[in-house]
Design a protein around this motif. Sequence first.
Motif, PDB file in Angstrom:
ATOM      1  N   SER A   6     -10.855 -28.427  33.774  1.00 21.60           N
ATOM      2  CA  SER A   6     -10.162 -28.279  35.050  1.00 21.60           C
ATOM      3  C   SER A   6      -8.832 -29.014  35.058  1.00 21.60           C
ATOM      4  N   THR A   7      -8.757 -30.140  34.363  1.00 16.98           N
ATOM      5  CA  THR A   7      -7.486 -30.856  34.263  1.00 16.98           C
ATOM      6  C   THR A   7      -6.455 -30.003  33.537  1.00 16.98           C
ATOM      7  N   ARG A   8      -6.866 -29.375  32.445  1.00 17.84           N
ATOM      8  CA  ARG A   8      -5.941 -28.476  31.727  1.00 17.84           C
ATOM      9  C   ARG A   8      -5.565 -27.281  32.580  1.00 17.84           C
ATOM     10  N   ALA A   9      -6.519 -26.731  33.313  1.00 23.54           N
ATOM     11  CA  ALA A   9      -6.237 -25.559  34.139  1.00 23.54           C
ATOM     12  C   ALA A   9      -5.176 -25.850  35.193  1.00 23.54           C
ATOM     13  N   ILE A  10      -5.138 -27.065  35.664  1.00 20.11           N
ATOM     14  CA  ILE A  10      -4.201 -27.436  36.727  1.00 20.11           C
ATOM     15  C   ILE A  10      -2.888 -27.978  36.181  1.00 20.11           C
ATOM     16  N   HIS A  11      -2.902 -28.554  34.966  1.00 23.54           N
ATOM     17  CA  HIS A  11      -1.706 -29.237  34.477  1.00 23.54           C
ATOM     18  C   HIS A  11      -1.072 -28.653  33.221  1.00 23.54           C
TER      19      HIS A  11
END
Length: 384
Positions: A6-11
């Motif tokens: 989720s961190t990669r998906a957002i950033h």
Amino acid sequence: MVTGFSTRAIHAGQDPDPTTGSVIVPIHATSTFAQDGVGGTRAGYEYSRSANPTRTALAECLAALESGRHGFVFGSGMSATDTLLRVALRPGEHLLIPHDAYGGTFRLVDKVLAGWGIEYTPVDLADLAATRAALRPTTRMIWCESPTNPLLGIVDIAALAELARDAQLRLVVDNTFASPYLQTPLTLGADVVLHSTTKYVGGHSDVVGGALVTDDDELAERLTFAQNAVGAVPGPFDAWLTLRGVKTLAVRMERHSDNAERVAAALASHPKVTRVLYPGLPEHPGHEAAAKQMRRFGGMVSFQVAAAPGADPATEALRVCASTRLFTLAESLGGVESLIEHPGRMTHASTEGSLLEVPADLIRLSVGIEDADDLVEDLLTALG
């Protein structure tokens, strides 16, 4: 730094805009870019068919989610498929496709590329012996789906990748049904991952798109050239909509999976349902492989229904499709809303009369993120 999904998906690919500080990637609605002298591009952008910053952000994000180095986004999943096949294959060469492939992929290979001299063989890719037996000296690629559309077949991707490596072939995995949240084929040995980003990646039934991700530097260079030459690109607003959808992919896929498990269990116990196709069910022949390579079992469920004695097998399936109220009768899949369709008359009509023809009594569900109790009640009422 290694980060969670989720961190990669957002950033990933989405740093704040350096000019304004905007935390959301801007929609770069421009066809061309000012150059600092002849050939002096700013940040590598000169014309939006070649590259656009909004599109770049989406491509980088999807590559990060699939654990790949090179990402490409297209105007549709089929344009991504067509570009890859034309880059990777030449007239006279051969590929293997699933015996239950997506109807659009079959139509492209059978009705378009076959006329260009590409040869193909449908095979049950879960059967490694049959797959190996289907190889020819001219075979260059194995095209895989897991889960397959619409029969929800499962292929052991790591085992198929080993077979492909031994035969010096490229393995392409259409990961549309799983999404990168549930499955990352590159980490299992695949060479290329394909998505119709129209589906779960976008997730809101409001944009059409496609994507390819690979670690192959030489193939990436050829794809870059081919995409620019052919122009199979999405507009910046389409890329922006898809990027917005990606941000909630993880939470959506968890809810899709929760609801699909409830729906599959309810259908499995209904007397009018003759078969439920869902890899999360222990009796599914691909359950063990799916549990090994997928985080969850996804939001797609297919099932077959019993027809009255002597009736057309499609009759009851068509009646059920017309009787739901929350499940909307429509093609496509992967949106937040639940959809129902009859593959034989809709998404897979192009396979009629072929080895890939789907059962006439088959119904395919894209289970959305509504309340599970409401979805189960809607289906049970439609079944009667």
